[in-house]
Design an enzyme around this catalytic site. Structure first.
Site, short mmCIF file in Angstrom:
data_model
loop_
_atom_site.label_atom_id
_atom_site.label_comp_id
_atom_site.label_asym_id
_atom_site.label_seq_id
_atom_site.Cartn_x
_atom_site.Cartn_y
_atom_site.Cartn_z
N THR A 179 -40.39 -58.93 20.02
CA THR A 179 -39.05 -58.39 20.30
C THR A 179 -38.42 -59.24 21.39
O THR A 179 -38.95 -59.29 22.51
CB THR A 179 -39.15 -56.94 20.79
OG1 THR A 179 -39.89 -56.19 19.84
CG2 THR A 179 -37.77 -56.33 20.96
N LYS B 216 -33.76 -54.12 16.02
CA LYS B 216 -34.90 -53.68 16.82
C LYS B 216 -34.43 -53.12 18.18
O LYS B 216 -34.94 -52.10 18.66
CB LYS B 216 -35.86 -54.87 17.01
CG LYS B 216 -37.03 -54.62 17.92
CD LYS B 216 -37.98 -53.58 17.37
CE LYS B 216 -39.12 -53.34 18.34
NZ LYS B 216 -39.93 -52.18 17.98
N PRO C 110 -45.29 -61.78 24.06
CA PRO C 110 -44.53 -60.79 24.82
C PRO C 110 -43.00 -60.98 24.83
O PRO C 110 -42.26 -60.03 24.56
CB PRO C 110 -45.11 -60.91 26.24
CG PRO C 110 -46.50 -61.44 26.03
CD PRO C 110 -46.41 -62.35 24.85
P1 NAD Z 1 -49.68 -57.94 24.16
O1 NAD Z 1 -49.33 -58.25 25.57
O2 NAD Z 1 -50.75 -56.97 23.84
O3 NAD Z 1 -50.05 -59.31 23.39
C1 NAD Z 1 -49.38 -60.52 23.55
C2 NAD Z 1 -50.38 -61.64 23.29
O4 NAD Z 1 -49.68 -62.89 23.29
C3 NAD Z 1 -51.48 -61.75 24.37
O5 NAD Z 1 -52.76 -61.67 23.76
C4 NAD Z 1 -51.21 -63.11 25.00
O6 NAD Z 1 -52.40 -63.76 25.45
C5 NAD Z 1 -50.55 -63.85 23.84
N1 NAD Z 1 -49.82 -65.05 24.25
C6 NAD Z 1 -49.10 -65.29 25.37
N2 NAD Z 1 -48.63 -66.55 25.37
C7 NAD Z 1 -49.05 -67.12 24.21
C8 NAD Z 1 -48.90 -68.43 23.63
N3 NAD Z 1 -48.22 -69.39 24.26
N4 NAD Z 1 -49.48 -68.67 22.43
C9 NAD Z 1 -50.16 -67.71 21.78
N5 NAD Z 1 -50.35 -66.46 22.28
C10 NAD Z 1 -49.80 -66.18 23.48
O7 NAD Z 1 -48.30 -57.51 23.47
P2 NAD Z 1 -48.09 -56.65 22.13
O8 NAD Z 1 -48.10 -55.19 22.47
O9 NAD Z 1 -48.98 -57.15 21.06
O10 NAD Z 1 -46.56 -57.01 21.83
C11 NAD Z 1 -46.18 -58.30 21.33
C12 NAD Z 1 -44.70 -58.27 20.98
O11 NAD Z 1 -44.47 -57.25 20.00
C13 NAD Z 1 -43.77 -57.93 22.17
O12 NAD Z 1 -42.59 -58.69 22.06
C14 NAD Z 1 -43.49 -56.45 21.98
O13 NAD Z 1 -42.26 -56.06 22.56
C15 NAD Z 1 -43.49 -56.32 20.46
N6 NAD Z 1 -43.86 -54.98 19.94
C16 NAD Z 1 -44.93 -54.29 20.46
C17 NAD Z 1 -45.23 -53.04 19.94
C18 NAD Z 1 -46.40 -52.22 20.48
O14 NAD Z 1 -46.50 -51.02 20.12
N7 NAD Z 1 -47.29 -52.78 21.29
C19 NAD Z 1 -44.47 -52.50 18.89
C20 NAD Z 1 -43.43 -53.26 18.37
C21 NAD Z 1 -43.12 -54.50 18.90
#
Ligand code: NAD
Length: 302
Positions: free
Chosen positions: A96, A171, A66
């Protein structure tokens, strides 16, 4: 084919890791959520129960978590992953995060002889699933060339944005545009409705006029105009409003640090803040139309 440790199997990380494995890379995944781990194992991914097992002997360690706090904790915290990686291997962060946090990771990697790329993505969950993400990469051009086969297994367009941290700058600029334009498009749909103009007609006309943009044409906030976008599935499993709020706040932070005025960015952050406080933080960011339409400020449980 490379050995890859993939950390963070959320909405984005899970399909990205799956595409890497499908392309033939030796992918070992880790996520602290047991439920997520079970889902990954069921999908045939090599699931490690500890982070050090997932990154052991990896040529590349990829993070998709996250926030910058998570990224720095993973790589630099007590028992951090950077210290476990072999010299000459590479850390790629696709989350991000703040440009300053990204630069901190680059500097720490340099000290330990580990290459680092900040490589945030655009394209959302659908792009992650289809393997069509856009990568915006900060770091050296040589390191990017080395990482290219790995990135190409997850994305279609790979841009070298510039120096360390500048991938994150690209980004933040993109998401600033996306957040503001989604609110603008929502306002136009609200006005159209009140004036008796059909939403589909409004979209059709503005898409080829001066108001056309991605939020209107490809990712509209009104359900039913485009199949399979979050608005057409009750705003579920998209880019969560709390993540858009996080990115708009990162843009504000960067604006303050660099002396840039972002008045509309500030307003967009305030509106997403209200929306999240009203209990909608998990809904896709296109659901902001509920706030504009006046039915998103309160929920029964908020
Ligand atoms: P999400 O909350 O669905 O997933 C994040 C995952 O990280 C969770 O499964 C969590 O358990 C895991 N996590 C937390 N701490 C951890 C650790 N210490 N080790 C390993 N895993 C750990 O979030 P997402 O939607 O997949 O987004 C992830 C990143 O990508 C964010 O920074 C977000 O801003 C970016 N992003 C998301 C999107 C989107 O459409 N969802 C698009 C572009 C960028």
């Amino acid at each position: 084919m490379a050995k890859v440790g993939f950390l963070g199997l959320g909405r984005m990380g899970f399909p990205m890791a799956r595409n890497l494995a499908t392309a033939g890379h030796d992918v070992h995944v880790y996520d602290p959520s047991e439920e997520v781990g079970r889902k990954a194992a069921k999908a045939g991914l090599k699931t490690a129960s500890r982070v050090d097992v997932a990154v052991e002997g990896a040529d590349f360690v990829i993070t998709m978590v996250p926030t910058g706090r998570h990224v720095l904790e993973i790589f630099l915290g007590d028992d951090g992953v950077l210290a476990k990686m072999a010299k000459g291997s590479m850390a790629i962060d696709s989350s991000t995060i703040d440009t300053a946090d990204a630069r901190r990771l680059h500097a720490a990697g340099r000290e330990r002889g580990i290459a680092v790329l900040d490589a945030p993505v655009s394209g959302g969950v659908m792009g992650a699933e289809a393997g069509t993400l856009t990568f915006m990469v900060g770091g050296s051009a040589e390191d990017l060339e080395r990482a290219r086969p790995v990135l190409e297994a997850m994305g279609r367009r790979i841009f070298h944005a510039g120096e360390p941290g500048v991938g994150q700058a690209a980004k933040l600029c993109n998401n600033l545009l996306a957040g503001i334009s989604m609110i603008a498009v929502s306002e136009a749909f609200a006005l159209a409705r009140h004036l008796g103009l059909d939403a589909r007609k409004m979209q059709e006309i503005s898409a080829v006029s001066t108001g056309g943009c991605f939020s209107l044409t490809n990712y509209p906030p009104v359900p039913g105009l485009v199949p399979n976008v979050p608005s057409s599935r009750e705003y579920r499993n998209g880019f969560a409003s709390q993540l858009m709020l996080k990115d708009l706040k990162l843009a504000q932070q960067a604006a303050i640090q660099s002396g840039t005025a972002l008045p509309l960015g500030g307003l967009a952050a305030a509106l997403y803040g209200m929306f999240c406080q009203a209990g909608h933080s998990e809904l896709d960011y296109s659901a902001i139309i509920k706030l504009i339409e006046g039915d998103g400020v309160r929920t029964s449980d908020a």
